[in-house]
Write a protein that holds these residues in place. Structure first.
Motif, short mmCIF file in Angstrom:
data_model
loop_
_atom_site.label_atom_id
_atom_site.label_comp_id
_atom_site.label_asym_id
_atom_site.label_seq_id
_atom_site.Cartn_x
_atom_site.Cartn_y
_atom_site.Cartn_z
N ASP A 175 0.83 -1.21 0.00
CA ASP A 175 0.00 0.00 0.00
C ASP A 175 0.86 1.26 0.00
O ASP A 175 0.53 2.26 -0.64
CB ASP A 175 -0.93 0.01 1.22
CG ASP A 175 -2.06 -1.00 1.11
OD1 ASP A 175 -2.36 -1.43 -0.02
OD2 ASP A 175 -2.65 -1.35 2.15
N ARG A 176 1.96 1.21 0.71
CA ARG A 176 2.82 2.39 0.85
C ARG A 176 3.64 2.65 -0.42
O ARG A 176 3.82 3.80 -0.82
CB ARG A 176 3.75 2.22 2.05
CG ARG A 176 4.61 3.44 2.36
CD ARG A 176 5.14 3.38 3.77
NE ARG A 176 5.99 2.23 4.03
CZ ARG A 176 5.64 1.18 4.78
NH1 ARG A 176 4.44 1.14 5.35
NH2 ARG A 176 6.47 0.17 4.97
N HIS A 177 4.12 1.59 -1.05
CA HIS A 177 5.08 1.76 -2.14
C HIS A 177 4.54 1.43 -3.54
O HIS A 177 5.18 1.76 -4.53
CB HIS A 177 6.33 0.93 -1.87
CG HIS A 177 7.08 1.36 -0.65
ND1 HIS A 177 7.76 2.56 -0.58
CD2 HIS A 177 7.23 0.76 0.57
CE1 HIS A 177 8.32 2.67 0.63
NE2 HIS A 177 8.00 1.61 1.34
N GLY A 178 3.41 0.75 -3.64
CA GLY A 178 2.78 0.54 -4.93
C GLY A 178 3.35 -0.57 -5.79
O GLY A 178 2.82 -0.89 -6.85
N MET A 179 4.44 -1.19 -5.34
CA MET A 179 5.06 -2.27 -6.09
C MET A 179 6.06 -2.98 -5.19
O MET A 179 6.76 -2.33 -4.40
CB MET A 179 5.77 -1.72 -7.33
CG MET A 179 6.47 -2.77 -8.17
SD MET A 179 7.26 -2.02 -9.62
CE MET A 179 8.12 -3.45 -10.26
N ILE A 180 6.11 -4.29 -5.29
CA ILE A 180 7.11 -5.08 -4.57
C ILE A 180 7.75 -6.06 -5.55
O ILE A 180 7.04 -6.79 -6.26
CB ILE A 180 6.51 -5.87 -3.39
CG1 ILE A 180 5.81 -4.96 -2.39
CG2 ILE A 180 7.61 -6.67 -2.68
CD1 ILE A 180 5.08 -5.72 -1.28
N VAL A 181 9.08 -6.08 -5.59
CA VAL A 181 9.82 -7.11 -6.30
C VAL A 181 10.27 -8.13 -5.27
O VAL A 181 11.03 -7.81 -4.34
CB VAL A 181 11.03 -6.53 -7.04
CG1 VAL A 181 11.86 -7.65 -7.67
CG2 VAL A 181 10.58 -5.55 -8.12
N PHE A 182 9.76 -9.35 -5.41
CA PHE A 182 10.16 -10.44 -4.52
C PHE A 182 11.36 -11.14 -5.15
O PHE A 182 11.26 -11.72 -6.24
CB PHE A 182 9.01 -11.43 -4.34
CG PHE A 182 7.79 -10.84 -3.68
CD1 PHE A 182 7.70 -10.76 -2.30
CD2 PHE A 182 6.74 -10.37 -4.45
CE1 PHE A 182 6.58 -10.22 -1.69
CE2 PHE A 182 5.61 -9.83 -3.85
CZ PHE A 182 5.53 -9.75 -2.47
N GLU A 183 12.49 -11.10 -4.48
CA GLU A 183 13.72 -11.69 -5.00
C GLU A 183 14.07 -12.96 -4.23
O GLU A 183 13.75 -13.10 -3.04
CB GLU A 183 14.88 -10.69 -4.87
CG GLU A 183 14.66 -9.40 -5.64
CD GLU A 183 15.77 -8.39 -5.43
OE1 GLU A 183 16.11 -7.70 -6.40
OE2 GLU A 183 16.30 -8.31 -4.30
N ASP A 184 14.75 -13.87 -4.92
CA ASP A 184 15.22 -15.12 -4.32
C ASP A 184 14.09 -15.89 -3.65
O ASP A 184 14.19 -16.29 -2.48
CB ASP A 184 16.34 -14.83 -3.30
CG ASP A 184 17.55 -14.18 -3.94
OD1 ASP A 184 17.79 -14.42 -5.14
OD2 ASP A 184 18.24 -13.40 -3.26
N VAL A 185 13.01 -16.08 -4.40
CA VAL A 185 11.89 -16.86 -3.89
C VAL A 185 11.84 -18.21 -4.61
O VAL A 185 12.44 -18.40 -5.66
CB VAL A 185 10.54 -16.12 -4.07
CG1 VAL A 185 10.55 -14.81 -3.29
CG2 VAL A 185 10.22 -15.88 -5.54
N GLU A 186 11.13 -19.12 -4.02
CA GLU A 186 10.93 -20.44 -4.61
C GLU A 186 10.29 -20.29 -5.98
O GLU A 186 9.18 -19.75 -6.10
CB GLU A 186 10.04 -21.26 -3.68
CG GLU A 186 9.62 -22.61 -4.22
CD GLU A 186 8.56 -23.26 -3.32
OE1 GLU A 186 7.53 -23.70 -3.86
OE2 GLU A 186 8.77 -23.31 -2.09
N PRO A 187 10.94 -20.74 -7.06
CA PRO A 187 10.40 -20.55 -8.41
C PRO A 187 9.37 -21.61 -8.77
O PRO A 187 9.63 -22.53 -9.53
CB PRO A 187 11.65 -20.65 -9.30
CG PRO A 187 12.54 -21.59 -8.55
CD PRO A 187 12.28 -21.35 -7.08
N SER A 188 8.18 -21.49 -8.20
CA SER A 188 7.16 -22.51 -8.40
C SER A 188 5.78 -21.89 -8.51
O SER A 188 5.55 -20.76 -8.06
CB SER A 188 7.17 -23.50 -7.24
OG SER A 188 6.69 -22.87 -6.06
N GLY A 189 4.86 -22.64 -9.08
CA GLY A 189 3.49 -22.20 -9.15
C GLY A 189 2.85 -22.07 -7.78
O GLY A 189 2.06 -21.16 -7.54
N ARG A 190 3.19 -22.95 -6.87
CA ARG A 190 2.58 -22.87 -5.54
C ARG A 190 3.01 -21.60 -4.82
O ARG A 190 2.23 -20.99 -4.09
CB ARG A 190 2.90 -24.11 -4.69
CG ARG A 190 4.29 -24.16 -4.09
CD ARG A 190 4.35 -25.08 -2.89
NE ARG A 190 5.61 -24.89 -2.14
CZ ARG A 190 5.79 -25.30 -0.90
NH1 ARG A 190 4.82 -25.92 -0.24
NH2 ARG A 190 6.94 -25.09 -0.29
#
Length: 321
Positions: free
Chosen positions: A41-56
């Motif tokens: 809500d504060r920043h309008g965008m989040i880049v999630f880095e180094d996350v599990e690369p999966s559909g779940r």
């Protein structure tokens, strides 16, 4: 947020944040979900880095921000809806027919600045995106903050466009794109997929959205989508078209300094506020493929409507691009 690794998306700017290493288990934690929502809500965008690369993980991250909106068109490819409900599949195969040229360079999968579902009365809250097949060059997804655009727009254009409403219609023919189009832009060949989309949109009323709107927190947002814009409500005149074109060209110009272009990695996912930000795609060399998957988060800011008071029963299918 001591348990989360958070940094600015761009140093010295409020728009966007980077969140590194969030885990699947953390996406189920109510306290962390609240913190991540507040960050969005504060920043309008989040880049999630180094996350599990999966559909779940894609579904789990999306679920933090609200219920997902399944795509209503059965023609849009999906992945396993039992394992990953609401996830659509967007694949550009190598050497497709549809092509454009910008700056003398032939590109595929290029898209101009826009917000999703401009052609409908309702605007989805957000999109969550990830990349599965990444071309070696290009294929970037760009984002620009409407709050920063409003503040950077020239006082003359700001005064002229504020209080105006913009008309939008579903139009995926790249040959028809004109508001704000670069001088060296050319459509070389339409994507064959465009015709059935256009056929489906025949007879659907135009949608209307304010060019500028004010958030509950008080910031004004320039929210003009050059793509699919048809004119200014009540002013479809040469002067009105000139104003919309000038604002659209300024968006393209300002995006050179204000825009963020995301270079994808398989371990990235990101979410953007569709009521606040515009996004675009840089395009890439036709010899390469590109495959993206996304979810859509339900919601509406409540300011759009169909021209002439048309019923929402007449709205076009909410296709995602």
């Amino acid at each position: 947020m001591s348990d989360l690794d958070i940094r600015p998306l761009i140093e010295g700017r409020n728009f966007g944040a980077r969140l590194r290493g969030i885990t699947f288990d953390q996406t189920q934690d109510p306290e962390i979900r609240t913190q991540v929502n507040a960050l969005f809500d504060r920043h309008g965008m989040i880049v999630f880095e180094d996350v599990e690369p999966s559909g779940r993980m894609h579904v789990a991250l999306s679920d933090i921000f609200g219920p997902m909106k399944d795509h209503p068109s059965k023609a849009v490819p999906r992945v396993d809806q039992d394992a990953m409900p609401g996830v659509i599949d967007m694949t550009a195969k190598p050497n497709p027919e549809g092509r454009i040229s910008v700056g003398g360079k032939e590109l595929v999968s290029w898209l101009p600045w826009h917000f999703d579902h401009a052609y409908n009365n309702e605007l989805n809250r957000a999109g969550v995106l990830r990349a599965l097949d990444i071309p070696p060059e290009g294929g970037l997804t760009g984002f620009v903050d409407g709050i920063e655009l409003y503040q950077a727009l020239s006082p003359e254009l700001r005064s002229a466009i504020e209080g105006r409403n913009v008309l939008y219609r579903m139009n995926v023919y790249m040959e028809d794109f004109h508001f704000g189009a670069p001088d060296d832009y050319k459509c070389l060949a339409e994507n064959p997929y465009s015709k059935p989309v256009m056929d489906e949109a025949i007879g659907v009323p135009r949608a209307v959205h304010p060019a500028v709107w004010t958030r509950e927190t008080g910031e004004k947002v320039l929210h003009v989508s050059p793509w699919m814009a048809e004119g200014i409500e009540g002013d479809e005149t040469p002067e009105g078209h000139a104003l919309l074109d000038a604002v659209s060209k300024e968006i393209f110009a300002l995006s050179k300094s204000l825009g963020y272009w995301h270079q994808w990695k398989p371990t990235d996912m990101l979410i953007w506020d569709n009521w606040r930000a515009l996004h675009a795609v840089s395009g890439h060399d036709p010899q390469y493929g590109r495959r993206m998957q996304r979810t859509t988060i339900k919601g509406d800011y409540g300011l759009g409507y169909f021209e002439g008071g048309a019923s929402s029963d007449n709205k076009v299918l909410e296709r995602t691009y």
